[in-house]
Scaffold this active site. Sequence first.
Site, PDB file in Angstrom:
ATOM      1  CG  HIS A 164      -2.094  -0.842   1.263  1.00 34.07           C
ATOM      2  ND1 HIS A 164      -1.846  -2.210   1.540  1.00 34.07           N
ATOM      3  CD2 HIS A 164      -3.288  -0.831   0.779  1.00 34.07           C
ATOM      4  CE1 HIS A 164      -3.000  -2.709   1.442  1.00 34.07           C
ATOM      5  NE2 HIS A 164      -3.968  -1.852   0.843  1.00 34.07           N
ATOM      6  CE  LYS A 168      -4.345  -0.213   4.461  1.00 30.87           C
ATOM      7  NZ  LYS A 168      -5.388   0.343   5.028  1.00 30.87           N
TER       8      LYS A 168
END
Length: 265
Positions: A164, A168
């Site tokens: 990600h 995040k």
Amino acid sequence: MKNNKKISSIRIATTGANGKMGKQITRTAINISKIIHTSSLVRHKSSFKNYDIGKLANIFPIGVFTNDNIKDISDKFDVLIDFTSVKSSLEYLNFCYKNKKKMVIGTTGFNAMQNKLIKHMSKKIAIFYSENFSFGANIIFRLLKNISSIGNIKNIDIDIIECHHKEKSDIPSATSILIKKNILKNLKIKKNIKISSIRSGNIIGEHKIIFSFLGEKIEITHQAYNRKIFALGAIKAAIWLSNKKTGLFNMSHILNKQAKNFKSN
């Protein structure tokens, strides 16, 4: 509770109007006829207060302006769509609970006690909560119910790799944890499943499940190319809640309905 009445327009409010998902939901909602995007929230005393959400989302002005207090928009929405932080999401949930508002929760990172709280509140209001609003990811969850039986083979390693963007915060991702739970649930033997997490650049989301045998392997991969898939899923969740009064729902409910409709046709 079943309700066969035709669904009229649904008034939604969103949180995190200046965030990645907030902007994407704004861009997506304008093209869905059943949805009226009536209001959007930013943080208290945010410099983005009183912004036109269309301009904020880099499209055209739509005449809806951001607010930093959910109490000010209480009478303007039917369903709240939230992609923020655990702390903010619980505050919004508490408001919806007290004011009998429906809520779509896309925030991840809740602990066990917080998940119990969400379940408890769903006895009074309708809540749609999913770790991942992508239809592709949720189809993988279903595939794993069958393929995870290969994990009962003696000499096999099972790994999950998730990537990600570097902003995040929850590590590992809620989706990878759910993937692991789905595999373990269907195994007849105990297996150590490793999750490796990568946070880099602006990667939207990638999950890879690897079943490694002696001399061969099977890989299942899901890649999200843009946030529109999550926005569409969240908006469909809001539509799903429109004729529900109470209950806790997730993407499997929508997939089950689609499967039934497909069979009936």
